[in-house]
Design an enzyme around this catalytic site. Structure first.
Site, short mmCIF file in Angstrom:
data_model
loop_
_atom_site.label_atom_id
_atom_site.label_comp_id
_atom_site.label_asym_id
_atom_site.label_seq_id
_atom_site.Cartn_x
_atom_site.Cartn_y
_atom_site.Cartn_z
N THR A 23 0.81 -1.22 0.00
CA THR A 23 0.00 0.00 0.00
C THR A 23 0.85 1.27 0.00
O THR A 23 0.37 2.32 -0.40
CB THR A 23 -0.95 0.04 1.21
OG1 THR A 23 -0.18 -0.06 2.41
CG2 THR A 23 -1.97 -1.09 1.14
N VAL A 24 2.10 1.18 0.44
CA VAL A 24 3.02 2.31 0.38
C VAL A 24 4.11 1.91 -0.60
O VAL A 24 4.80 0.90 -0.40
CB VAL A 24 3.61 2.66 1.76
CG1 VAL A 24 4.63 3.79 1.63
CG2 VAL A 24 2.50 3.05 2.72
N HIS B 158 9.61 -1.99 1.71
CA HIS B 158 9.67 -2.16 3.16
C HIS B 158 9.52 -3.62 3.52
O HIS B 158 8.93 -4.40 2.79
CB HIS B 158 8.60 -1.32 3.88
CG HIS B 158 7.21 -1.52 3.41
ND1 HIS B 158 6.73 -1.00 2.22
CD2 HIS B 158 6.17 -2.19 3.96
CE1 HIS B 158 5.45 -1.33 2.07
NE2 HIS B 158 5.10 -2.06 3.12
N HIS C 97 8.27 -6.14 6.60
CA HIS C 97 7.52 -6.30 7.85
C HIS C 97 8.23 -7.35 8.70
O HIS C 97 8.48 -8.46 8.24
CB HIS C 97 6.10 -6.81 7.58
CG HIS C 97 5.25 -5.86 6.80
ND1 HIS C 97 4.34 -5.03 7.41
CD2 HIS C 97 5.17 -5.62 5.48
CE1 HIS C 97 3.72 -4.31 6.47
NE2 HIS C 97 4.21 -4.65 5.29
#
Length: 148
Positions: free
Chosen positions: A99-100, A104, A106
């Protein structure tokens, strides 16, 4: 090394302009922080300070530094929170729930019977022909890759 990209919430965290960011780690190349809506307590995101949209645009050096920080954060989570397990999740593209659009990772501590539950389907129903076709095209795709 930083590079701001307008309208990227993770670049705001890198630039320290997000007053709500719960940052837990920062070095010359990476930042680790809690997401706004964590899946479980201790859920942490690890990002490169330089804006990179997804794994397909990630260079090898940045990938190594991102991985090194991810291992540090995983060990800190293990030592501080004592989870029963841990998921490392990295998604690319909207179909994979990214979503971004700033790469990244997690780092998600897991406990028996936590709210997340299973993240993989219990079984798949692919035919041997489908699996063989994917196997063949991927083997051919990686033949030209270097071993390094």
């Amino acid at each position: 090394m930083t590079q701001d990209t307008p309208d990227c919430p993770f670049c705001e965290i890198v630039a320290r302009t997000d007053p709500d960011a719960r940052e837990i780690y920062r070095d010359a190349d990476t930042v680790a922080f809690f997401p706004t809506e964590p899946a479980v307590i201790g859920h942490t995101l690890v990002i490169p300070r330089r804006h990179v949209p997804d794994i397909w645009e990630l260079d090898a050096g940045t990938a190594q530094r991102l991985t090194s920080t991810t291992v540090k954060i995983a060990n800190a989570i293990k030592d501080a929170l004592h989870p029963d397990g841990l998921n490392i999740i990295q998604s690319n593209g909207r179909a994979a729930t990214q979503t971004v659009m700033h790469v990244h990772i997690h780092v998600v501590p897991r406990w028996e019977n936590d709210r997340i539950g299973r993240i993989w389907p219990p079984e798949s129903h692919y035919t041997n022909a489908e699996k063989d076709e994917a196997w063949d095209v991927l083997r051919q795709a990686v033949r030209g890759l270097s071993a390094s």
